[in-house]
Motif scaffolding. Structure first.
Motif, mmCIF file in Angstrom:
data_model
loop_
_atom_site.group_PDB
_atom_site.id
_atom_site.type_symbol
_atom_site.label_atom_id
_atom_site.label_comp_id
_atom_site.label_asym_id
_atom_site.label_seq_id
_atom_site.Cartn_x
_atom_site.Cartn_y
_atom_site.Cartn_z
ATOM 1 N N SER A 86 -8.543 1.476 7.915
ATOM 2 C CA SER A 86 -7.303 0.727 8.107
ATOM 3 C C SER A 86 -7.215 -0.450 7.143
ATOM 4 O O SER A 86 -8.231 -0.952 6.664
ATOM 5 N N LEU A 87 -5.996 -0.865 6.888
ATOM 6 C CA LEU A 87 -5.764 -2.044 6.058
ATOM 7 C C LEU A 87 -6.336 -3.287 6.743
ATOM 8 O O LEU A 87 -6.859 -4.181 6.091
ATOM 9 N N ALA A 103 3.712 1.564 1.897
ATOM 10 C CA ALA A 103 2.661 2.303 2.601
ATOM 11 C C ALA A 103 2.555 3.752 2.133
ATOM 12 O O ALA A 103 1.484 4.350 2.218
ATOM 13 N N VAL A 109 -4.068 2.575 2.867
ATOM 14 C CA VAL A 109 -3.557 2.807 4.223
ATOM 15 C C VAL A 109 -3.532 4.292 4.563
ATOM 16 O O VAL A 109 -3.532 5.153 3.680
#
Length: 174
Positions: A86-87, A103, A109
């Motif tokens: 995850s970011l 995104a 991501v």
């Protein structure tokens, strides 16, 4: 914690700063618990950055847990994501503000997850407790390139308030 640049801090409007100061005063004067403070600051971050939603994610082992959520993420409270995918996890690792402008084109991501929720851009800031990154506050939008430097400064200010609340709630009792 990332520092506010003088140039960007001067771009934050007086009304935005007053909203942040009022929220901080409400927290100090009230009897809010940490969860309520996180929710209040997520709501404020969403409002001030014109985001589609905001979340406060706390680190729990190898996972990120949604502890506060607003907007499109409100029904995802308690959701767990692996931090390495995850970011938010990258934000923790790098201990700095991250801005995902698109995104669907950002390799940092999970495009499939963003597509399911309709997220197109995100801004993430670390939450610090005793020099350790323990979580993040994130705002997101359904449009690409939704956040600018001012939004980053606003999110850093809200992160500092949450970090202070974490410190106050965890410090040992004497």
């Amino acid at each position: 914690m990332p520092k506010l640049s003088t140039e960007c801090a001067s771009l934050v409007t007086k009304d935005q700063l007053l909203s942040i100061i009022q929220a901080q005063s409400d927290i100090i004067g009230g009897c809010l618990n940490l969860t309520e403070i996180m929710q209040k600051m997520a709501t404020l971050a969403e409002h001030l950055t014109f985001a589609s939603g905001a979340v406060v994610e706390m680190l729990d082992g190898d996972e990120m847990v949604y502890r506060a959520a607003t907007g499109k993420a409100k029904d995802r409270l308690g959701m767990r994501l692996h931090k390495d995918k995850s970011l938010s996890g990258l934000c923790i690792k790098e201990n700095r503000l991250l801005n995902c402008k698109n995104a669907m084109q950002d390799p940092r991501v999970d495009k499939e997850a963003c597509q399911k929720v309709g997220l197109r851009s995100m801004l993430v800031v670390p939450l610090i407790y005793q020099q350790d990154v323990v979580g993040v506050i994130k705002v997101f939008s359904t449009t690409t390139d939704a956040f600018d430097d001012v939004d980053g400064q606003i999110l850093m200010l809200t992160a500092q308030i949450i970090s202070a609340a974490i410190h106050a709630s965890i410090k040992p009792q004497r």
